[in-house]
Design a protein around this motif. Structure first.
Motif, PDB file in Angstrom:
ATOM      1  N   ASN A  78      38.032  31.632  43.003  1.00  0.00           N
ATOM      2  CA  ASN A  78      36.617  31.502  42.645  1.00  0.00           C
ATOM      3  C   ASN A  78      36.297  31.966  41.236  1.00  0.00           C
ATOM      4  O   ASN A  78      35.159  31.851  40.802  1.00  0.00           O
ATOM      5  CB  ASN A  78      35.738  32.233  43.651  1.00  0.00           C
ATOM      6  N   THR A  79      37.270  32.508  40.519  1.00  0.00           N
ATOM      7  CA  THR A  79      37.058  32.907  39.140  1.00  0.00           C
ATOM      8  C   THR A  79      37.780  31.920  38.239  1.00  0.00           C
ATOM      9  O   THR A  79      38.958  31.627  38.438  1.00  0.00           O
ATOM     10  CB  THR A  79      37.597  34.330  38.891  1.00  0.00           C
ATOM     11  N   ASP A  80      37.081  31.398  37.251  1.00  0.00           N
ATOM     12  CA  ASP A  80      37.655  30.444  36.305  1.00  0.00           C
ATOM     13  C   ASP A  80      38.744  31.146  35.500  1.00  0.00           C
ATOM     14  O   ASP A  80      38.513  32.191  34.918  1.00  0.00           O
ATOM     15  CB  ASP A  80      36.552  29.926  35.381  1.00  0.00           C
ATOM     16  N   PRO A  81      39.972  30.576  35.426  1.00  0.00           N
ATOM     17  CA  PRO A  81      41.043  31.242  34.687  1.00  0.00           C
ATOM     18  C   PRO A  81      40.837  31.247  33.175  1.00  0.00           C
ATOM     19  O   PRO A  81      41.380  32.089  32.485  1.00  0.00           O
ATOM     20  CB  PRO A  81      42.289  30.441  35.070  1.00  0.00           C
ATOM     21  N   ILE A  82      40.052  30.325  32.663  1.00  0.00           N
ATOM     22  CA  ILE A  82      39.827  30.249  31.221  1.00  0.00           C
ATOM     23  C   ILE A  82      38.595  31.065  30.826  1.00  0.00           C
ATOM     24  O   ILE A  82      38.607  31.781  29.833  1.00  0.00           O
ATOM     25  CB  ILE A  82      39.678  28.778  30.782  1.00  0.00           C
TER      26      ILE A  82
END
Length: 180
Positions: A78-82
């Protein structure tokens, strides 16, 4: 979870139909100069086709790997890697969301609206897959693609029809079926 697994091929159908028909149309009207989708595999590119295929596998594998990880352990992606400040909340397991998959924000709001949009996405994906399959058969049968056949039909709607192609009519505007 079943809906999330079903959605991937439908999304590829949507993307495939856009990648097939839009460049062909823009080339036909003179805006682009691209090869037709059915002959694109024979063209020369900046690298060999094996490298292009491997790069495509890496990108699709990354996206599908994140989706599968979310199915196995809900919420783990759920957390954007970028952009770590861009977090997804309230998404269904295995179903993409956020800025990258919904830039216009149509999937936000009431659960009924989200369910309706997802149902429309599935129906549209099924139709797109049928359109791509129809375009393949159309090219095999007539020797031209759907955009060329559309323009032939618009220029001669009385004779450039599927029935004229089937009957091998002498009035056919389809190049593959013009009698010699």
């Amino acid at each position: 979870m079943e809906r999330a697994i079903r959605t991937c091929p439908l999304q590829m159908g949507n993307v495939g139909s856009c990648w097939n028909f839009i460049p062909e149309f823009l080339t036909k009207i003179g805006i682009l100069n691209t090869p037709s989708w059915y002959s694109a595999g024979t063209e020369e590119y900046f690298t060999d086709t094996t490298t292009l295929f491997i790069v495509e596998l890496i990108f699709i594998g990354w996206a599908e790997g994140r989706r599968w990880a979310d199915i196995l352990k809900p919420g783990c992606v759920n957390t954007d890697p970028i952009f770590p400040n861009n977090k997804l909340t309230g998404t269904d397991v295995g179903y993409p969301g956020g800025l990258w998959f919904d830039p216009l924000g149509w999937g936000t709001g009431f659960p009924e609206k989200i369910k309706e949009l997802r149902t429309k996405e599935i129906k549209n994906g099924r139709l797109a897959m049928l359109a791509v399959m129809g375009a393949w058969f159309q090219h095999i049968y007539t020797g031209t693609g759907p955009i060329d056949n559309l323009f032939a039909h618009l220029s001669d709607p009385g004779h450039a029809t599927i029935f004229a192609a089937w009957t091998n009519c002498s009035h056919s505007s389809f190049p593959a079926f013009t009698p010699k």
